[in-house]
Design a protein around this motif. Structure first.
Motif, short mmCIF file in Angstrom:
data_model
loop_
_atom_site.label_atom_id
_atom_site.label_comp_id
_atom_site.label_asym_id
_atom_site.label_seq_id
_atom_site.Cartn_x
_atom_site.Cartn_y
_atom_site.Cartn_z
N LYS B 114 -27.78 14.48 3.93
CA LYS B 114 -27.95 15.84 4.49
C LYS B 114 -28.99 16.62 3.66
O LYS B 114 -29.90 17.25 4.21
N ILE B 117 -32.60 15.39 4.13
CA ILE B 117 -33.18 15.87 5.39
C ILE B 117 -33.51 17.36 5.29
O ILE B 117 -34.61 17.79 5.65
N GLU B 118 -32.58 18.13 4.76
CA GLU B 118 -32.80 19.58 4.62
C GLU B 118 -34.02 19.90 3.75
O GLU B 118 -34.78 20.82 4.05
N GLY B 120 -36.59 18.13 3.38
CA GLY B 120 -37.84 17.62 3.96
C GLY B 120 -38.44 16.42 3.24
O GLY B 120 -39.66 16.21 3.28
N LYS B 122 -39.73 12.81 2.82
CA LYS B 122 -40.34 12.01 3.88
C LYS B 122 -40.14 10.50 3.70
O LYS B 122 -40.44 9.72 4.61
N HIS B 137 -30.61 7.21 11.89
CA HIS B 137 -30.43 8.64 11.63
C HIS B 137 -31.61 9.21 10.83
O HIS B 137 -32.17 10.26 11.18
N LEU B 138 -31.99 8.50 9.78
CA LEU B 138 -33.10 8.96 8.93
C LEU B 138 -34.41 8.98 9.71
O LEU B 138 -35.20 9.93 9.62
N GLN B 140 -34.83 9.32 12.88
CA GLN B 140 -34.82 10.43 13.84
C GLN B 140 -35.34 11.72 13.22
O GLN B 140 -35.86 12.60 13.90
N HIS B 141 -35.18 11.82 11.92
CA HIS B 141 -35.69 13.01 11.22
C HIS B 141 -37.07 12.78 10.62
O HIS B 141 -37.49 13.49 9.70
#
Lengths: 347, 347
Positions: B114, B117-118, B120, B122, B137-138, B140-141
């Motif tokens: 979490k 992702i928050e 940013g 890469k 999941h990763l 997708q972000h």
């Protein structure tokens, strides 16, 4: 001009490009002639076939030597008269240089050395023992001596003992590995740094890309064992050859570290040894379990359950039995192709 | 002519030689731009600094990224808020790409993902778990996902899971090795053959010659751990850094194979584990012996007797502590020199 334009049976204009190409060919030819291992043994390709018990007799050794590498007769599994026969047959089968591997801890060592000298063998690889014991004696008889080590401190001892070259063998190898478990990738640069002698890398090498990797690490040549077991010329039992080409990732393991460390295919015999070690077996108990002639039973008689099956970790990458000469040429050509491909990376 | 003669601020005649030299420079520049790992991460040098518990925080990761490699924050030893701080500080310390290593079996994994992702991030390297769990999941972000494996079958699973690249890590490595004990020299060619993904070699790599060997084996890049522990920017305790540069041949060993295999410096704690294993200790007994926070005690708090000291086999070749940027440049320059030296061998 310093070279004859007709030397290569082609006509060319003396442009920079053509001069460059021919100069490059000269340099390359010159280099392999200057490879220290090729010079030392008077061979064309710096590929040594390891002397392996029960697997490398005169047929394999002469086939490798005839292909431009250096074949070795593995004397560790031979009675003295058997060794003499193998040397004599090898001399008949090839006019090229070949050698004999002598594990120094084997019982018939003095008789072996005597036969080697009598038969006029010119190259001896010693292993599993102190290089100081026999090197001077062999060299007095005009024999080139190479010793096999598994660590830097042993390499330094070799230099002191006056050997002509060193084989440094990593954890991946099939037999009589070091207890330190140093892998070829870690071992070779450190041996290269510690001693100035010509250096042969062994353990985990069975392809041209692995040979190129060994040269990148500082080796002057490679010693290849397992890949030559899976040849028609190897004296291993067909069952063992088939077992080698069917080996998969993780199917071998270094064991018997309390006795003499050796890498085995995980069969019934291996499981018994492993279970005994996990239960904390003593050296005596392990020696009793090992018993006699387990290696012969496995590798030469083909008993895949009760026999000891010594092989290197690269067996998982060997997929077919092919002639020894083909193996030598394939490794050497892939070695050159790998290096050519790497050229694109330098700047 | 297809290029501007003044582009390089030198005057030259359009002879074959000069054209050839400039063409070569173009090709070389073009190549590194076409290195798949450099492209994937948008970095200049295909050298990844391994994410290591207790050793690689924002200071080390940013230093490596600033030097043109890829630095990784090792999240496995961090509470979630500590990880967030390290990511934020790393973003301040470098404008270059960097990543986070996430061992998938660690307890705070969901919170870690979490935060990554928050904040940013890469690039994420996952290890010690199933690549199928988090990759989709990763991605997708918009995150580039790399997974660490120790064998071919896991590499194939990675490809199925849709990762962008693979780290294949050999027996030599410092932490969380495979039970098969496959070494880097044996592992890399087999992974290269089995999967088409960009491939990063790890385990036993700390110099340019070892990097060149990895490329010969088919790798597109290398991941280096131990060599970066001995840098001022590493967050390891000074005692541990000193222990690393004083390590000699045979001073590390792979252990705890019944739990999670890991390579340790042979200290008092190691001896206790080893003795327990030799007596046939159960998984429960070993878990109790390992206790809590042994790795922190050793690597972060500097207790060289009671602590767990994870390090790779190449530590025996590391002799001094030097800045991370210097390490990156030294490895990269030696890599190029090694390849140039190899050119003489091809024909």
């Amino acid at each position: 001009m310093w070279f004859d334009q007709n030397l290569f049976c082609i006509k060319f204009k003396p442009t920079f490009r053509n001069k460059y190409l021919i100069f490059r060919r000269f340099i390359q030819h010159f280099f392999m002639e200057n490879n220290r291992i090729c010079q030392l043994f008077n061979i064309q390709k710096p590929i040594i076939q390891a002397g392996m018990i029960w697997c490398s007799g005169w047929e394999l050794a002469s086939a490798v030597s005839n292909a431009g590498g250096l074949g070795l007769i593995g004397s560790g599994s031979m009675y003295p008269d058997v060794l003499r026969t193998h040397i004599q047959k090898c001399k008949q089968a090839t006019s090229k240089p070949f050698g004999v591997n002598v594990p120094l801890l084997y019982p018939n060592i003095e008789e072996h050395i005597k036969i080697i000298i009598e038969e006029g063998v010119k190259i001896v690889f010693t292993s599993a023992g102190n290089p100081k014991t026999w090197t001077a004696h062999l060299k007095q008889h005009g024999i080139t001596v190479v010793h096999v080590v598994s660590g830097v401190k042993f390499a330094v001892k070799c230099q002191e003992a006056g050997v002509d070259a060193i084989v440094a063998e990593g954890f991946e190898a099939g037999g009589h590995n070091g207890r330190e478990e140093t892998t070829t990738l870690v071992l070779i640069p450190q041996v290269r740094k510690a001693v100035a002698l010509p250096l042969i890398a062994a353990g985990g090498i069975g392809t041209g890309s692995q040979m190129a990797a060994a040269f990148a690490l500082g080796a002057d040549a490679v010693q290849v064992g397992s890949r030559f077991v899976a040849t028609p010329e190897s004296s291993a039992h067909q069952n063992f050859k088939d077992a080698v080409i069917n080996t998969k990732e993780g199917d071998t393991q270094l064991t018997l570290k309390q006795l003499t460390p050796v890498r085995l295919i995980k069969n019934k015999f291996f499981s018994e040894v492993d279970a005994a070690e996990k239960k904390g077996a003593t050296v005596e108990e392990l020696t009793q379990l090992l018993g006699r002639a387990r290696a012969k039973k496995g590798m030469f008689e083909g008993d895949l359950n009760e026999g000891e099956l010594e092989i290197g970790q690269i067996s998982s990458a060997i997929k077919e039995i092919k002639p020894a000469a083909e193996v030598v040429n394939e490794i050497y050509n892939d070695f050159k192709l790998t290096i050519q491909a790497l050229q694109k990376l330098s700047s």
